[in-house]
Write an enzyme that holds these catalytic residues in place. Structure first.
Site, PDB file in Angstrom:
ATOM      1  N   ASP A   1       0.815  -1.222   0.000  1.00 38.04           N
ATOM      2  CA  ASP A   1       0.000   0.000   0.000  1.00 38.04           C
ATOM      3  C   ASP A   1       0.844   1.266   0.000  1.00 38.04           C
ATOM      4  O   ASP A   1       2.058   1.215   0.190  1.00 38.04           O
ATOM      5  CB  ASP A   1      -0.964  -0.016   1.203  1.00 38.04           C
ATOM      6  CG  ASP A   1      -0.295  -0.487   2.489  1.00 38.04           C
ATOM      7  OD1 ASP A   1       0.941  -0.500   2.561  1.00 38.04           O
ATOM      8  OD2 ASP A   1      -1.032  -0.839   3.433  1.00 38.04           O
TER       9      ASP A   1
ATOM     10  N   ASN B   1      -7.445  -2.999  14.768  1.00 34.33           N
ATOM     11  CA  ASN B   1      -8.845  -3.226  14.389  1.00 34.33           C
ATOM     12  C   ASN B   1      -9.011  -4.403  13.431  1.00 34.33           C
ATOM     13  O   ASN B   1     -10.077  -4.620  12.885  1.00 34.33           O
ATOM     14  CB  ASN B   1      -9.441  -1.954  13.769  1.00 34.33           C
ATOM     15  CG  ASN B   1      -8.773  -1.567  12.453  1.00 34.33           C
ATOM     16  OD1 ASN B   1      -7.837  -2.227  11.996  1.00 34.33           O
ATOM     17  ND2 ASN B   1      -9.253  -0.500  11.825  1.00 34.33           N
TER      18      ASN B   1
ATOM     19  N   HIS C   1      -7.403  -4.818  10.538  1.00 34.75           N
ATOM     20  CA  HIS C   1      -7.171  -4.575   9.110  1.00 34.75           C
ATOM     21  C   HIS C   1      -5.890  -5.268   8.654  1.00 34.75           C
ATOM     22  O   HIS C   1      -4.988  -5.516   9.443  1.00 34.75           O
ATOM     23  CB  HIS C   1      -7.166  -3.073   8.774  1.00 34.75           C
ATOM     24  CG  HIS C   1      -5.951  -2.317   9.207  1.00 34.75           C
ATOM     25  ND1 HIS C   1      -5.947  -0.948   9.359  1.00 34.75           N
ATOM     26  CD2 HIS C   1      -4.682  -2.708   9.514  1.00 34.75           C
ATOM     27  CE1 HIS C   1      -4.747  -0.555   9.727  1.00 34.75           C
ATOM     28  NE2 HIS C   1      -3.965  -1.589   9.832  1.00 34.75           N
TER      29      HIS C   1
ATOM     30  N   GLU D   1      -9.783  -2.048   5.588  1.00 37.61           N
ATOM     31  CA  GLU D   1     -10.353  -1.744   6.904  1.00 37.61           C
ATOM     32  C   GLU D   1     -11.633  -2.546   7.119  1.00 37.61           C
ATOM     33  O   GLU D   1     -12.305  -2.934   6.152  1.00 37.61           O
ATOM     34  CB  GLU D   1     -10.698  -0.243   6.961  1.00 37.61           C
ATOM     35  CG  GLU D   1      -9.495   0.684   6.767  1.00 37.61           C
ATOM     36  CD  GLU D   1      -8.648   0.870   8.030  1.00 37.61           C
ATOM     37  OE1 GLU D   1      -8.686  -0.007   8.918  1.00 37.61           O
ATOM     38  OE2 GLU D   1      -7.951   1.889   8.115  1.00 37.61           O
TER      39      GLU D   1
HETATM   40  P1  PGA Z   1       2.136  -1.792  12.844  1.00 39.70           P
HETATM   41  O1  PGA Z   1       0.928  -1.728  11.840  1.00 39.70           O
HETATM   42  O2  PGA Z   1       3.086  -2.832  12.289  1.00 39.70           O
HETATM   43  O3  PGA Z   1       2.747  -0.411  12.788  1.00 39.70           O
HETATM   44  O4  PGA Z   1       1.608  -2.152  14.163  1.00 39.70           O
HETATM   45  C1  PGA Z   1       0.326  -2.890  11.409  1.00 39.70           C
HETATM   46  C2  PGA Z   1      -0.838  -2.525  10.526  1.00 39.70           C
HETATM   47  O5  PGA Z   1      -1.506  -1.517  10.797  1.00 39.70           O
HETATM   48  O6  PGA Z   1      -1.088  -3.259   9.559  1.00 39.70           O
END
Ligand code: PGA
Length: 241
Positions: free
Chosen positions: A67, A136, A138, A143
């Protein structure tokens, strides 16, 4: 799903790097699906160490990222292109023209998404896809929602995600509100998937991903339907398993 529980983040990073290194060693032309965020930084450090030590070679490896924020150029320090250069590509012997990240400044977003999927298809798909997981649930910027999109697409970020990512910006107002993300179809097409998660804040999401009902409101739960997923979590993130 194969679950590996490690003592801490350091061990998690080593185990994840070894998994990735196995793919690189067994196929020098492997297509690696990579991710940004806090979780993979230790793993990237370990891969850099292995590369510098001559253990793994990236010269014929191709990478495809999940992304990118819309509106940030690759030179912006919070763009995912910058993150990948800074945390991995600048320190290994990879040819940067074989590293793909969606273009967050594309004038024609729809065409950018279509071309990104076409490029992945042309490469033959990813051999392994690395994923973090959001608090959450995702994965990439897919999302929780009533419905999910298969292909690469433009998406809005939820308040949760904007808040979680604000730690990387000077203020929350600077966090982009939209992003380009590979969709669930693109992720599920990978031959193998590695999910990494560290810390107690991820425990609920990890539990739902591994043991919960499959739901678009918990995008990571979709991974239960993939035949080759390795979940690598530290003890804190595994607390509710
Ligand atoms: P993080 O993010 O590795 O910074 O915890 C993971 C994500 O949001 O996919």
């Amino acid at each position: 799903m194969k679950i590996i529980i490690t003592k801490n983040y350091e061990e998690l990073s080593k185990v994840a790097a070894n998994e990735m290194a196995e793919t690189i060693k067994s196929n020098p032309k492997a297509i690696l699906g990579l991710a940004t965020g806090g979780s993979p930084i230790g793993m990237y450090k370990e891969l850099i160490r292995m590369n510098k030590g001559g253990e793994i070679d990236f010269s014929t490896i191709t990478t495809v990222n999940l992304d990118e924020y819309v509106g940030l150029s690759g030179e912006h320090t919070q763009s995912y292109r910058y993150f990948m250069n800074d945390n991995l590509f600048n320190h290994i012997n990879i040819d940067k023209k074989n590293t793909y990240v969606p273009n967050g400044l594309a004038e024609n977003i729809e065409a950018e998404c279509k071309n990104y999927d076409a490029k992945i298809a042309e490469l033959g798909g990813t051999d392994v896809q690395l994923l973090g997981i959001g608090n959450n649930g995702h994965i990439a910027f897919n999302e929780p929602d009533q419905e999910l999109v298969a292909g690469t697409h433009l998406t809005g970020l939820t308040e949760d995600t904007i808040k979680a990512n604000a730690r990387f910006f000077d203020s929350i107002d600077e966090v982009p509100k939209t992003a380009l993300t590979m969709g669930l179809g693109g992720i599920m097409k990978s031959k193998k998937i590695i999910v990494i998660a560290s810390g107690e804040g991820k425990a609920e999401a990890v539990k739902a991903m591994v043991n919960g009902k499959i739901s678009t409101n918990m995008p990571a739960s979709m991974l239960q339907m993939h035949r080759d997923v390795v979940v690598i979590v530290d003890e804190a993130a595994a607390k509710l398993l």
